[in-house]
Write a protein that holds these residues in place. Structure first.
Motif, short mmCIF file in Angstrom:
data_model
loop_
_atom_site.label_atom_id
_atom_site.label_comp_id
_atom_site.label_asym_id
_atom_site.label_seq_id
_atom_site.Cartn_x
_atom_site.Cartn_y
_atom_site.Cartn_z
N UNK A 93 93.69 56.18 29.43
CA UNK A 93 93.54 54.75 29.11
C UNK A 93 93.77 53.89 30.35
N UNK A 94 93.21 52.70 30.40
CA UNK A 94 93.34 51.85 31.60
C UNK A 94 94.77 51.43 31.91
N UNK A 95 95.69 51.53 30.92
CA UNK A 95 97.07 51.14 31.18
C UNK A 95 97.93 52.33 31.59
N UNK A 96 97.42 53.56 31.46
CA UNK A 96 98.23 54.75 31.67
C UNK A 96 98.46 55.03 33.15
N UNK A 97 99.57 55.69 33.44
CA UNK A 97 99.94 56.02 34.81
C UNK A 97 99.91 57.54 34.99
#
Length: 268
Positions: A93-97
Protein backbone atom coordinates in the motif's frame (compact mmCIF):
# COMPACT_ATOMS: atom_id res chain seq x y z
CA UNK A 1 14.61 -23.95 19.94
CA UNK A 2 17.82 -25.87 20.56
CA UNK A 3 16.14 -28.78 22.31
CA UNK A 4 15.48 -32.07 20.55
CA UNK A 5 12.01 -31.00 19.44
CA UNK A 6 13.00 -27.51 18.36
CA UNK A 7 16.20 -27.71 16.32
CA UNK A 8 15.50 -26.52 12.79
CA UNK A 9 11.83 -25.85 13.49
CA UNK A 10 11.26 -22.48 11.87
CA UNK A 11 7.47 -22.61 11.95
CA UNK A 12 6.88 -23.49 8.32
CA UNK A 13 6.32 -21.22 5.33
CA UNK A 14 3.62 -19.09 6.97
CA UNK A 15 3.14 -18.09 10.61
CA UNK A 16 0.69 -15.52 11.98
CA UNK A 17 0.25 -14.14 15.49
CA UNK A 18 -2.53 -11.80 16.64
CA UNK A 19 -1.44 -8.90 18.87
CA UNK A 20 -3.40 -8.06 22.01
CA UNK A 21 -3.53 -4.39 21.06
CA UNK A 22 -4.75 -5.19 17.57
CA UNK A 23 -3.08 -6.10 14.32
CA UNK A 24 -1.26 -9.23 13.21
CA UNK A 25 2.35 -10.26 12.82
CA UNK A 26 2.87 -12.45 9.76
CA UNK A 27 6.10 -14.32 8.97
CA UNK A 28 6.75 -15.73 5.50
CA UNK A 29 9.74 -18.04 5.04
CA UNK A 30 10.92 -19.15 1.64
CA UNK A 31 14.73 -19.48 1.48
CA UNK A 32 16.12 -19.73 -2.09
CA UNK A 33 12.72 -20.25 -3.82
CA UNK A 34 11.41 -17.00 -2.34
CA UNK A 35 14.50 -15.12 -3.48
CA UNK A 36 13.90 -16.52 -6.95
CA UNK A 37 10.35 -15.15 -6.79
CA UNK A 38 11.61 -11.73 -5.66
CA UNK A 39 13.82 -11.34 -8.70
CA UNK A 40 11.18 -12.24 -11.27
CA UNK A 41 9.75 -9.47 -13.48
CA UNK A 42 6.49 -7.86 -12.39
CA UNK A 43 4.77 -9.40 -15.41
CA UNK A 44 5.35 -12.88 -13.94
CA UNK A 45 2.50 -14.57 -12.01
CA UNK A 46 2.16 -13.53 -8.40
CA UNK A 47 3.85 -15.67 -5.77
CA UNK A 48 1.52 -17.14 -3.12
CA UNK A 49 2.77 -14.69 -0.47
CA UNK A 50 2.47 -11.48 -2.49
CA UNK A 51 -1.22 -10.79 -1.70
CA UNK A 52 -0.17 -10.50 1.96
CA UNK A 53 1.79 -7.37 1.04
CA UNK A 54 -1.47 -5.64 0.12
CA UNK A 55 -2.52 -5.65 3.78
CA UNK A 56 0.84 -4.72 5.31
CA UNK A 57 1.69 -1.54 7.18
CA UNK A 58 5.35 -2.47 7.71
CA UNK A 59 7.28 -5.15 5.80
CA UNK A 60 10.56 -6.42 7.27
CA UNK A 61 12.61 -8.29 4.65
CA UNK A 62 15.88 -10.19 4.60
CA UNK A 63 17.44 -12.19 1.76
CA UNK A 64 20.26 -13.74 3.75
CA UNK A 65 22.62 -16.59 3.01
CA UNK A 66 20.38 -18.82 0.90
CA UNK A 67 20.95 -16.45 -2.03
CA UNK A 68 24.27 -18.29 -2.42
CA UNK A 69 22.44 -21.29 -3.88
CA UNK A 70 21.20 -19.16 -6.79
CA UNK A 71 24.15 -16.88 -7.51
CA UNK A 72 27.25 -17.96 -5.63
CA UNK A 73 29.39 -15.19 -7.12
CA UNK A 74 26.76 -12.53 -6.24
CA UNK A 75 27.14 -11.18 -9.78
CA UNK A 76 23.39 -10.62 -10.13
CA UNK A 77 22.67 -9.37 -6.61
CA UNK A 78 22.12 -5.79 -7.75
CA UNK A 79 19.63 -6.90 -10.41
CA UNK A 80 17.78 -8.93 -7.75
CA UNK A 81 17.56 -5.88 -5.46
CA UNK A 82 16.17 -3.74 -8.29
CA UNK A 83 13.54 -6.36 -9.13
CA UNK A 84 12.62 -6.84 -5.45
CA UNK A 85 12.24 -3.09 -4.86
CA UNK A 86 9.95 -2.84 -7.89
CA UNK A 87 7.90 -5.77 -6.60
CA UNK A 88 7.51 -4.31 -3.10
CA UNK A 89 6.68 -0.90 -4.55
CA UNK A 90 3.96 -2.38 -6.77
CA UNK A 91 2.42 -4.67 -4.14
CA UNK A 92 2.61 -2.66 -0.89
CA UNK A 93 0.00 0.00 0.00
CA UNK A 94 1.17 3.59 -0.57
CA UNK A 95 1.36 4.20 3.19
CA UNK A 96 3.36 1.05 4.01
CA UNK A 97 7.04 1.05 4.93
CA UNK A 98 9.77 -1.43 3.99
CA UNK A 99 12.57 -2.30 6.44
CA UNK A 100 15.46 -4.39 5.13
CA UNK A 101 17.33 -6.23 7.88
CA UNK A 102 21.00 -7.01 7.31
CA UNK A 103 22.45 -10.51 7.75
CA UNK A 104 24.79 -11.77 10.44
CA UNK A 105 27.93 -13.74 9.64
CA UNK A 106 28.72 -17.19 11.00
CA UNK A 107 31.56 -18.21 13.30
CA UNK A 108 33.63 -21.32 12.63
CA UNK A 109 34.28 -23.30 15.82
CA UNK A 110 31.23 -21.77 17.50
CA UNK A 111 30.70 -24.96 19.49
CA UNK A 112 33.73 -23.91 21.56
CA UNK A 113 32.65 -20.28 22.07
CA UNK A 114 31.40 -19.32 25.52
CA UNK A 115 31.38 -15.52 25.23
CA UNK A 116 31.10 -12.77 22.61
CA UNK A 117 34.16 -11.75 20.61
CA UNK A 118 35.88 -8.44 21.46
CA UNK A 119 34.99 -6.79 18.13
CA UNK A 120 33.45 -7.20 14.69
CA UNK A 121 36.95 -6.98 13.28
CA UNK A 122 37.89 -10.14 15.18
CA UNK A 123 34.89 -11.97 13.72
CA UNK A 124 35.64 -10.92 10.15
CA UNK A 125 39.39 -11.52 10.55
CA UNK A 126 38.68 -15.14 11.44
CA UNK A 127 36.97 -15.49 8.06
CA UNK A 128 39.68 -13.73 6.06
CA UNK A 129 39.15 -10.02 6.68
CA UNK A 130 36.78 -7.30 5.51
CA UNK A 131 37.16 -8.06 1.77
CA UNK A 132 35.20 -11.03 0.40
CA UNK A 133 36.23 -12.64 -2.89
CA UNK A 134 33.80 -14.57 -5.08
CA UNK A 135 34.27 -18.33 -5.46
CA UNK A 136 35.49 -19.70 -8.79
CA UNK A 137 32.43 -21.95 -9.03
CA UNK A 138 28.70 -21.93 -8.38
CA UNK A 139 27.93 -23.98 -5.25
CA UNK A 140 25.66 -26.91 -6.00
CA UNK A 141 23.70 -26.24 -2.82
CA UNK A 142 23.51 -23.66 -0.03
CA UNK A 143 25.83 -25.46 2.40
CA UNK A 144 28.55 -26.60 -0.02
CA UNK A 145 31.93 -25.71 1.47
CA UNK A 146 34.78 -24.01 -0.41
CA UNK A 147 38.33 -25.29 -0.21
CA UNK A 148 41.41 -23.20 0.45
CA UNK A 149 39.69 -20.29 2.22
CA UNK A 150 38.71 -19.58 5.82
CA UNK A 151 35.22 -18.40 4.84
CA UNK A 152 34.21 -21.82 3.56
CA UNK A 153 30.48 -20.97 3.36
CA UNK A 154 30.87 -17.37 2.07
CA UNK A 155 29.32 -15.98 5.23
CA UNK A 156 30.75 -12.52 4.48
CA UNK A 157 29.04 -12.32 1.07
CA UNK A 158 25.53 -11.12 2.10
CA UNK A 159 26.63 -8.27 4.41
CA UNK A 160 29.24 -7.27 1.81
CA UNK A 161 26.45 -6.58 -0.71
CA UNK A 162 23.48 -5.46 1.39
CA UNK A 163 24.36 -1.75 1.23
CA UNK A 164 22.93 -1.98 -2.31
CA UNK A 165 19.45 -1.96 -0.77
CA UNK A 166 20.12 1.51 0.64
CA UNK A 167 21.94 2.79 -2.45
CA UNK A 168 19.37 1.63 -4.97
CA UNK A 169 16.37 2.56 -2.81
CA UNK A 170 17.67 6.13 -2.65
CA UNK A 171 17.99 6.25 -6.45
CA UNK A 172 15.36 6.12 -9.17
CA UNK A 173 15.25 2.34 -8.66
CA UNK A 174 13.52 2.98 -5.34
CA UNK A 175 10.46 4.30 -7.14
CA UNK A 176 7.62 5.07 -4.77
CA UNK A 177 9.51 3.46 -1.89
CA UNK A 178 11.93 6.38 -1.55
CA UNK A 179 11.28 7.86 1.86
CA UNK A 180 9.49 4.67 2.94
CA UNK A 181 12.45 2.29 3.31
CA UNK A 182 15.01 1.82 6.10
CA UNK A 183 18.10 -0.37 6.41
CA UNK A 184 18.12 -2.10 9.80
CA UNK A 185 21.78 -2.71 10.61
CA UNK A 186 22.19 -5.63 13.03
CA UNK A 187 25.92 -6.14 12.38
CA UNK A 188 26.56 -5.90 16.13
CA UNK A 189 25.58 -9.58 16.22
CA UNK A 190 28.86 -10.36 14.44
CA UNK A 191 30.42 -10.34 17.90
CA UNK A 192 28.21 -13.23 19.04
CA UNK A 193 30.27 -16.31 18.31
CA UNK A 194 28.41 -17.84 21.26
CA UNK A 195 24.74 -18.84 21.25
CA UNK A 196 24.71 -20.67 17.90
CA UNK A 197 22.84 -23.93 17.34
CA UNK A 198 26.28 -25.57 17.05
CA UNK A 199 26.40 -29.22 18.16
CA UNK A 200 22.68 -29.19 18.98
CA UNK A 201 22.14 -29.83 15.28
CA UNK A 202 23.09 -33.41 16.06
CA UNK A 203 19.74 -33.71 17.89
CA UNK A 204 17.74 -32.93 14.74
CA UNK A 205 14.92 -35.40 14.08
CA UNK A 206 15.99 -35.53 10.42
CA UNK A 207 18.94 -37.93 10.33
CA UNK A 208 20.43 -36.25 7.26
CA UNK A 209 20.55 -32.90 9.08
CA UNK A 210 21.74 -34.45 12.33
CA UNK A 211 24.77 -35.82 10.46
CA UNK A 212 25.85 -32.37 9.25
CA UNK A 213 28.64 -30.31 10.87
CA UNK A 214 27.81 -27.97 13.77
CA UNK A 215 25.51 -25.12 12.73
CA UNK A 216 27.58 -21.97 13.32
CA UNK A 217 25.32 -19.60 11.39
CA UNK A 218 21.88 -19.90 13.03
CA UNK A 219 21.26 -18.99 16.66
CA UNK A 220 19.29 -20.67 19.42
CA UNK A 221 16.12 -19.01 20.69
CA UNK A 222 16.04 -17.28 23.07
CA UNK A 223 19.50 -16.02 22.23
CA UNK A 224 21.51 -13.44 20.29
CA UNK A 225 18.94 -13.24 17.47
CA UNK A 226 16.53 -11.61 19.94
CA UNK A 227 18.57 -8.46 19.26
CA UNK A 228 16.80 -8.28 15.89
CA UNK A 229 13.51 -7.75 17.71
CA UNK A 230 15.10 -5.13 19.98
CA UNK A 231 16.50 -3.28 16.96
CA UNK A 232 13.22 -3.18 15.05
CA UNK A 233 11.38 -2.14 18.21
CA UNK A 234 13.84 0.72 18.72
CA UNK A 235 13.47 1.80 15.09
CA UNK A 236 9.67 1.81 15.18
CA UNK A 237 9.48 3.49 18.58
CA UNK A 238 12.14 6.17 18.18
CA UNK A 239 12.06 7.17 14.52
CA UNK A 240 9.43 9.88 13.96
CA UNK A 241 8.63 8.38 10.57
CA UNK A 242 6.83 5.46 12.21
CA UNK A 243 5.03 7.43 14.89
CA UNK A 244 1.28 7.04 14.57
CA UNK A 245 -0.74 10.20 14.90
CA UNK A 246 -2.80 10.26 18.07
CA UNK A 247 -6.13 11.90 18.52
CA UNK A 248 -6.47 14.66 21.13
CA UNK A 249 -8.24 12.30 23.51
CA UNK A 250 -5.78 9.42 23.17
CA UNK A 251 -3.15 9.09 25.87
CA UNK A 252 0.49 8.56 24.85
CA UNK A 253 1.99 5.19 25.74
CA UNK A 254 4.65 4.99 28.42
CA UNK A 255 7.31 4.11 25.84
CA UNK A 256 6.58 6.94 23.42
CA UNK A 257 9.40 9.21 22.34
CA UNK A 258 7.78 12.59 22.97
CA UNK A 259 9.32 15.06 23.43
CA UNK A 260 12.06 13.61 21.16
CA UNK A 261 14.98 12.15 23.05
CA UNK A 262 17.42 9.67 21.61
CA UNK A 263 15.10 9.24 18.61
CA UNK A 264 17.79 7.69 16.51
CA UNK A 265 16.33 5.12 14.09
CA UNK A 266 18.03 5.15 10.69
CA UNK A 267 16.05 5.57 7.48
CA UNK A 268 16.32 6.53 3.86
Amino acid sequence: LCSYGGVGDEGGALTAAALRSGGTLVKVLGHAPMVDELRRPLSAPWAWWEPLLRRADIVVANVGHHYRALDGRYARYGAMVRAALARFDARMPPHAHLVFRTSNIGHLGCERAAAPLPSRAAAWSALGGWEWSAPPFQPEYFGQARAGVADVYDWRAPPSHESLWATLAASAAGGGLRGRIALLNVSHLDLRADGHVADAMGLHADASKAAKPPDCLHYCLPGPADAWAHAIYNLLLNNPRYRRRRSRTERPTSGSCSPPRQCNGSGL
